[in-house]
Enzyme design. Structure first.
Site, mmCIF file in Angstrom:
data_model
loop_
_atom_site.group_PDB
_atom_site.id
_atom_site.type_symbol
_atom_site.label_atom_id
_atom_site.label_comp_id
_atom_site.label_asym_id
_atom_site.label_seq_id
_atom_site.Cartn_x
_atom_site.Cartn_y
_atom_site.Cartn_z
ATOM 1 N N VAL A 13 0.877 -1.370 -0.112
ATOM 2 C CA VAL A 13 0.028 -0.071 0.067
ATOM 3 C C VAL A 13 0.989 1.200 0.070
ATOM 4 O O VAL A 13 2.189 1.035 0.138
ATOM 5 C CB VAL A 13 -0.920 -0.016 1.416
ATOM 6 C CG1 VAL A 13 -1.943 -1.280 1.301
ATOM 7 C CG2 VAL A 13 -0.163 0.179 2.580
ATOM 8 N N ASN B 281 17.435 4.025 -5.376
ATOM 9 C CA ASN B 281 16.593 4.898 -6.169
ATOM 10 C C ASN B 281 17.509 6.186 -6.107
ATOM 11 O O ASN B 281 17.440 7.066 -7.203
ATOM 12 C CB ASN B 281 15.424 5.434 -5.251
ATOM 13 C CG ASN B 281 14.078 4.217 -5.685
ATOM 14 O OD1 ASN B 281 14.529 3.272 -5.883
ATOM 15 N ND2 ASN B 281 13.034 4.729 -5.480
ATOM 16 N N GLU C 67 19.683 5.918 -9.063
ATOM 17 C CA GLU C 67 18.668 6.083 -10.106
ATOM 18 C C GLU C 67 18.431 7.640 -10.660
ATOM 19 O O GLU C 67 18.511 8.042 -11.704
ATOM 20 C CB GLU C 67 17.233 5.395 -9.785
ATOM 21 C CG GLU C 67 16.170 5.850 -10.884
ATOM 22 C CD GLU C 67 14.866 5.060 -10.379
ATOM 23 O OE1 GLU C 67 14.906 3.726 -9.806
ATOM 24 O OE2 GLU C 67 13.808 5.775 -10.343
ATOM 25 N N TYR C 68 18.299 8.332 -9.593
ATOM 26 C CA TYR C 68 18.318 9.988 -9.732
ATOM 27 C C TYR C 68 19.539 10.295 -10.380
ATOM 28 O O TYR C 68 19.433 11.074 -11.451
ATOM 29 C CB TYR C 68 18.203 10.654 -8.259
ATOM 30 C CG TYR C 68 16.758 10.983 -7.698
ATOM 31 C CD1 TYR C 68 15.894 9.668 -7.684
ATOM 32 C CD2 TYR C 68 16.294 12.025 -7.442
ATOM 33 C CE1 TYR C 68 14.686 9.856 -6.962
ATOM 34 C CE2 TYR C 68 15.106 12.179 -6.565
ATOM 35 C CZ TYR C 68 14.228 11.467 -6.682
ATOM 36 O OH TYR C 68 12.938 11.570 -6.038
ATOM 37 N N SER D 236 11.869 -3.170 -6.620
ATOM 38 C CA SER D 236 12.309 -2.295 -7.807
ATOM 39 C C SER D 236 11.778 -2.799 -9.218
ATOM 40 O O SER D 236 12.152 -4.187 -9.232
ATOM 41 C CB SER D 236 13.631 -1.568 -7.916
ATOM 42 O OG SER D 236 13.876 -0.742 -8.996
ATOM 43 N N LYS E 165 17.211 -0.158 -0.952
ATOM 44 C CA LYS E 165 16.377 0.279 -2.108
ATOM 45 C C LYS E 165 16.227 1.838 -2.020
ATOM 46 O O LYS E 165 16.097 2.350 -3.311
ATOM 47 C CB LYS E 165 14.799 -0.113 -1.632
ATOM 48 C CG LYS E 165 13.613 0.435 -2.474
ATOM 49 C CD LYS E 165 14.000 -0.125 -4.112
ATOM 50 C CE LYS E 165 13.082 0.478 -5.180
ATOM 51 N NZ LYS E 165 11.686 1.234 -4.915
HETATM 52 P P1 NDP Z 1 -0.075 3.387 -4.200
HETATM 53 O O1 NDP Z 1 1.144 3.821 -3.788
HETATM 54 O O2 NDP Z 1 -0.965 4.353 -5.250
HETATM 55 O O3 NDP Z 1 -1.295 3.233 -3.108
HETATM 56 C C1 NDP Z 1 -2.266 2.594 -3.486
HETATM 57 C C2 NDP Z 1 -2.772 1.646 -2.551
HETATM 58 O O4 NDP Z 1 -2.850 1.689 -1.231
HETATM 59 C C3 NDP Z 1 -4.236 0.991 -2.894
HETATM 60 O O5 NDP Z 1 -4.407 -0.349 -2.867
HETATM 61 C C4 NDP Z 1 -4.974 1.637 -1.527
HETATM 62 O O6 NDP Z 1 -6.123 0.812 -1.407
HETATM 63 C C5 NDP Z 1 -4.231 1.404 -0.540
HETATM 64 N N1 NDP Z 1 -4.375 2.250 0.545
HETATM 65 C C6 NDP Z 1 -4.064 3.747 0.802
HETATM 66 N N2 NDP Z 1 -4.491 4.095 2.059
HETATM 67 C C7 NDP Z 1 -4.936 2.897 2.680
HETATM 68 C C8 NDP Z 1 -5.077 2.605 4.130
HETATM 69 N N3 NDP Z 1 -5.368 3.518 4.976
HETATM 70 N N4 NDP Z 1 -5.539 1.245 4.461
HETATM 71 C C9 NDP Z 1 -5.253 0.313 3.292
HETATM 72 N N5 NDP Z 1 -5.013 0.615 2.164
HETATM 73 C C10 NDP Z 1 -4.569 1.633 1.900
HETATM 74 O O7 NDP Z 1 0.108 2.176 -5.033
HETATM 75 P P2 NDP Z 1 1.461 1.419 -6.026
HETATM 76 O O8 NDP Z 1 0.908 0.213 -6.568
HETATM 77 O O9 NDP Z 1 1.679 2.484 -6.777
HETATM 78 O O10 NDP Z 1 2.372 1.402 -4.776
HETATM 79 C C11 NDP Z 1 2.400 0.685 -3.825
HETATM 80 C C12 NDP Z 1 3.645 0.641 -3.014
HETATM 81 O O11 NDP Z 1 4.616 0.247 -3.731
HETATM 82 C C13 NDP Z 1 3.896 1.936 -2.504
HETATM 83 O O12 NDP Z 1 4.568 2.007 -1.227
HETATM 84 C C14 NDP Z 1 4.945 2.618 -3.367
HETATM 85 O O13 NDP Z 1 5.854 3.609 -3.015
HETATM 86 C C15 NDP Z 1 5.568 1.307 -4.107
HETATM 87 N N6 NDP Z 1 6.311 1.274 -5.068
HETATM 88 C C16 NDP Z 1 5.809 1.769 -6.309
HETATM 89 C C17 NDP Z 1 6.441 1.414 -7.342
HETATM 90 C C18 NDP Z 1 5.704 2.251 -8.706
HETATM 91 O O14 NDP Z 1 6.510 1.969 -9.702
HETATM 92 N N7 NDP Z 1 4.350 2.555 -8.586
HETATM 93 C C19 NDP Z 1 7.749 0.962 -7.516
HETATM 94 C C20 NDP Z 1 8.261 0.465 -6.482
HETATM 95 C C21 NDP Z 1 7.671 0.514 -5.289
HETATM 96 P P3 NDP Z 1 -7.642 1.689 -2.075
HETATM 97 O O15 NDP Z 1 -7.610 1.003 -3.421
HETATM 98 O O16 NDP Z 1 -8.655 1.042 -1.169
HETATM 99 O O17 NDP Z 1 -7.652 3.095 -2.166
#
Ligand code: NDP
Length: 477
Positions: A74, A187, A190-191, A128, A183
Site C-alpha cells: 500500500v 533510487n 537512479e536519480y 524495484s 532500496k
Molecule cells: P499506491 O502507492 O498508489 O497506493 C495505493 C494502494 O494503497 C491502494 O491499494 C489503496 O487502497 C491502498 N491504501 C491507501 N491507503 C490505505 C489505508 N489507509 N489502508 C489500506 N489501504 C490503503 O500504489 P502503488 O501500487 O503505486 O504502490 C504501492 C507501494 O509500492 C507504494 O509504497 C509505492 O511507493 C511502492 N512502489 C511503487 C512503485 C511504482 O512504480 N509505482 C515501484 C516500487 C515501489 P484503496 O484501493 O482502497 O484506495
C-alpha cells in the site's frame, strides 16, 4: 486449500506482484481495502493461477497457511502503519509481515522493533522494477530477521528477476531496515543516473545542434556498449517519441519541471547524517528542485544574461565520444558513492551487508539494471574491502582512459553556460579523492583561528592550537 502467501493492497504494484506469485505456481490470497480492486483482479486475471479473494482482512488472514506470510503493498507512510495495526490483531506469533512498499528505512526499523515485541516477523523489503517488474520479475531487497528469509527467501527468489547467469535478483540484505535502506540508495543512484543522462543529452543537443530523434540514435548506439542499461534504452525511446498533437518531439512539449516522490531526498539526508559524500545523487536531487523553481527561473532568465562562449567542435564524432566517456566516468562515481553510503550504514547499524551482492541483484529487474553492474560485482569479488569502487583496477583504468574527455566536456559546459552539475561535481569528487593535498588544511587553520578548534600536524603527533589573539605561538591542546 489455503494460500501460501497473501497480498494486501492491489493497486498497480500489488496487483502485479500477486499475479507474479500466482503465475509462479503459488496459491495467493488477495485483499484490497476497497474490494473492487480485488474483484477486478480475479475477473481479469483469475485464470493465471490460484487466487483466493477476500473482501475483509479477517477472511484474508483466515485463507492463509500457518505460519502466515502477508505482503503489504500500500501507499508508504501512514497507510502502511494502518494496515499493520489491523493485521497485528489478526495474526499470530511466528507469522511474517512483508512491507514491499517504498518505506523510509527508519520507519521499517521502528515497525520491526514493535512487531518483534509481539512475536511477529517483520520484513521491510525493497521492490524495484515498477509495474512491469512486479509482474515479470522485480529486483527484490528484503531486510528483516535472517530466520524469516528461510521461509520467505525461496518464494521471493522464485518470483524475482533473474540475471543472465540465472542468479535470482533477490538476496537477504541484512536485518531490520537494511532492505529498505538499500532500496532507497538504489533510487538515489537512479536519480543520479537519470540526471547524468539528461546532461549528456543537453550537451549533445546544444553542442551539435541535433534533433531529439538524432540523439535517440546516439543513445541507441551507446546501448550496444559499456553503457548498456535500461535507462539508456528508454532514453532513446523517449527521445524518439513524436507528440501526436503537435507533431513535435514529445520531449519538447513536456514541461521541464522534474517531479520527485522523496527517495532521492531521503538518500541525501541519510548521507549527510552518515557523513558520506554522495555528490552525484545530491546534485541530481537538487537539479530536480531547481527545475521546479518556476518563478525564480523566470526571473533569472531575463536578468542573468552572462555572456557565454560558443561551442567549438571541430570533430563531431570526437565530441560524441567525449560525452559518452564523461557519462561513463560520472556514472562510476555516482555508483561508487552509493555503495559507500550502503557500507557506512551497514557499519553504523550493524547490518553486515555484502556490497557485491547489491550489484548482483541489481543486474536485472530493477530500473538501474545495466551491463556495468557485472563489473561492480567483479570488483567486489576481487576485493570485498575495496576502499572505493574507483580504485578497482578495471574502473581506475577505464576512468584514466576517459578522464581527458571528461575534463573537456566539463570545461565546454562551463564555457558555454550549459548546466552540467552532476558531470562537473563528479569530476570534482574524483579530483578531490586523488589530490595530494586538499585545502582542508587551510580550513583547519581558519577553524582554529575563530573557534580554537585545534588542528593536527603532518610531522608531529598530537593536537595543537595557535594563540591567534596572543603572541601566535603554538601550544599543545
Ligand atoms: P499506491 O502507492 O498508489 O497506493 C495505493 C494502494 O494503497 C491502494 O491499494 C489503496 O487502497 C491502498 N491504501 C491507501 N491507503 C490505505 C489505508 N489507509 N489502508 C489500506 N489501504 C490503503 O500504489 P502503488 O501500487 O503505486 O504502490 C504501492 C507501494 O509500492 C507504494 O509504497 C509505492 O511507493 C511502492 N512502489 C511503487 C512503485 C511504482 O512504480 N509505482 C515501484 C516500487 C515501489 P484503496 O484501493 O482502497 O484506495
Amino acid at each position: 486449500a489455503l494460500a501460501q502467501i497473501g497480498v494486501t493492497g492491489l493497486a498497480v504494484m500489488g496487483r502485479n506482484l500477486a499475479r507474479n506469485f500466482a503465475r509462479n505456481g503459488f496459491t495467493v490470497a488477495v485483499h484490497n481495502r476497497s474490494p473492487q480492486k480485488m474483484h477486478s483482479l480475479l475477473e481479469e486475471h483469475g485464470d493465471e493461477g490460484e487466487f483466493i479473494g477476500s473482501e475483509t482482512l479477517e477472511d484474508f488472514v483466515a485463507s492463509l497457511q500457518v505460519p502466515r506470510t502477508v505482503v503489504i503493498m500500500v501507499q508508504a507512510g501512514g497507510p502502511t502503519d494502518a494496515v499493520i495495526d489491523q493485521l497485528t490483531g489478526l495474526l499470530e506469533k511466528g507469522d511474517i509481515i512483508v512491507d514491499a512498499g517504498n518505506a523510509l528505512y527508519t520507519d521499517t526499523m521502528r515497525r520491526e522493533k514493535d512487531l518483534a515485541a509481539k512475536g511477529l516477523h517483520f520484513v521491510g523489503s525493497g521492490v524495484s522494477g515498477g509495474e512491469e517488474g512486479a509482474l515479470l520479475g522485480p529486483s527484490i531487497m528484503p531486510g528483516g530477521p535472517a530466520e524469516s528469509y528461510v521461509t520467505l527467501g525461496p518464494i521471493l527468489e522464485k518470483i524475482s528477476a533473474k540475471a543472465e547467469d540465472g542468479t535470482p535478483c533477490c538476496v537477504h540484505i541484512g536485518p531490520d531496515g537494511a532492505g529498505h535502506f538499500v532500496k532507497m540508495v538504489h533510487n538515489g543512484i537512479e536519480y543520479a543516473d537519470m540526471q547524468l543522462i539528461g546532461e549528456a543529452y543537453d550537451l549533445l543537443r546544444t553542442g551539435l545542434d541535433l534533433e531529439p530523434a538524432e540523439i535517440a540514435d546516439i543513445f541507441a548506439e551507446w546501448n550496444q556498449g559499456d553503457l548498456e542499461s535500461f535507462l539508456i534504452e528508454i532514453t532513446a525511446e523517449v527521445l524518439r517519441q513524436t507528440d501526436a498533437r503537435t507533431g513535435k518531439a514529445l520531449v519538447d512539449v513536456i514541461k521541464d519541471e522534474a517531479g520527485q516522490k522523496g527517495t532521492g531526498r531521503w538518500t541525501v539526508k541519510s548521507a549527510l547524517d552518515l557523513g558520506v559524500p554522495v555528490t552525484g545523487i545530491a546534485e541530481a536531487t537538487f537539479a530536480r528542485a531547481i527545475s521546479s523553481q518556476v518563478a525564480q527561473r523566470a526571473a533569472a532568465r531575463d536578468v542573468l544574461t552572462a555572456s557565454t562562449g560558443d561551442f567549438h567542435i571541430n570533430n563531431r564524432e570526437g565530441f560524441i565520444e567525449d560525452v559518452r566517456l564523461a557519462l561513463y566516468a560520472s556514472k562510476v562515481v555516482a555508483y561508487a558513492q552509493g555503495f559507500d553510503q550502503i557500507r557506512a550504514a551497514s557499519e553504523e547499524f550493524g547490518w553486515d551487508i555484502t556490497l557485491g551482492d547489491m550489484a548482483k541483484i541489481w543486474r536485472a529487474g530493477c530500473i538501474i539494471r545495466a551491463r556495468f553492474l557485472d563489473r561492480i560485482t567483479d570488483a567486489f569479488t576481487r576485493d570485498a574491502d575495496l576502499p572505493t569502487l574507483l580504485v578497482d583496477p578495471y574502473f581506475s583504468d577505464t576512468i584514466a582512459d576517459g578522464v581527458g574527455a571528461w575534463r573537456r566536456v566539463v570545461a565546454q559546459a562551463a564555457l558555454t553556460g550549459v548546466p552540467a552539475p552532476a558531470f562537473s561535481s563528479s569530476l570534482s569528487y574524483y579530483d578531490s579523492l586523488r589530490a595530494e593535498r586538499l585545502p582542508a588544511a587551510l580550513i583547519q587553520g581558519q577553524r582554529d583561528f575563530f573557534g580554537a578548534h585545534t588542528y593536527k600536524r603532518v610531522d608531529v603527533e598530537g593536537t595543537f592550537h595557535t594563540l591567534w589573539s596572543g603572541d601566535r605561538t603554538e601550544v599543545e591542546a
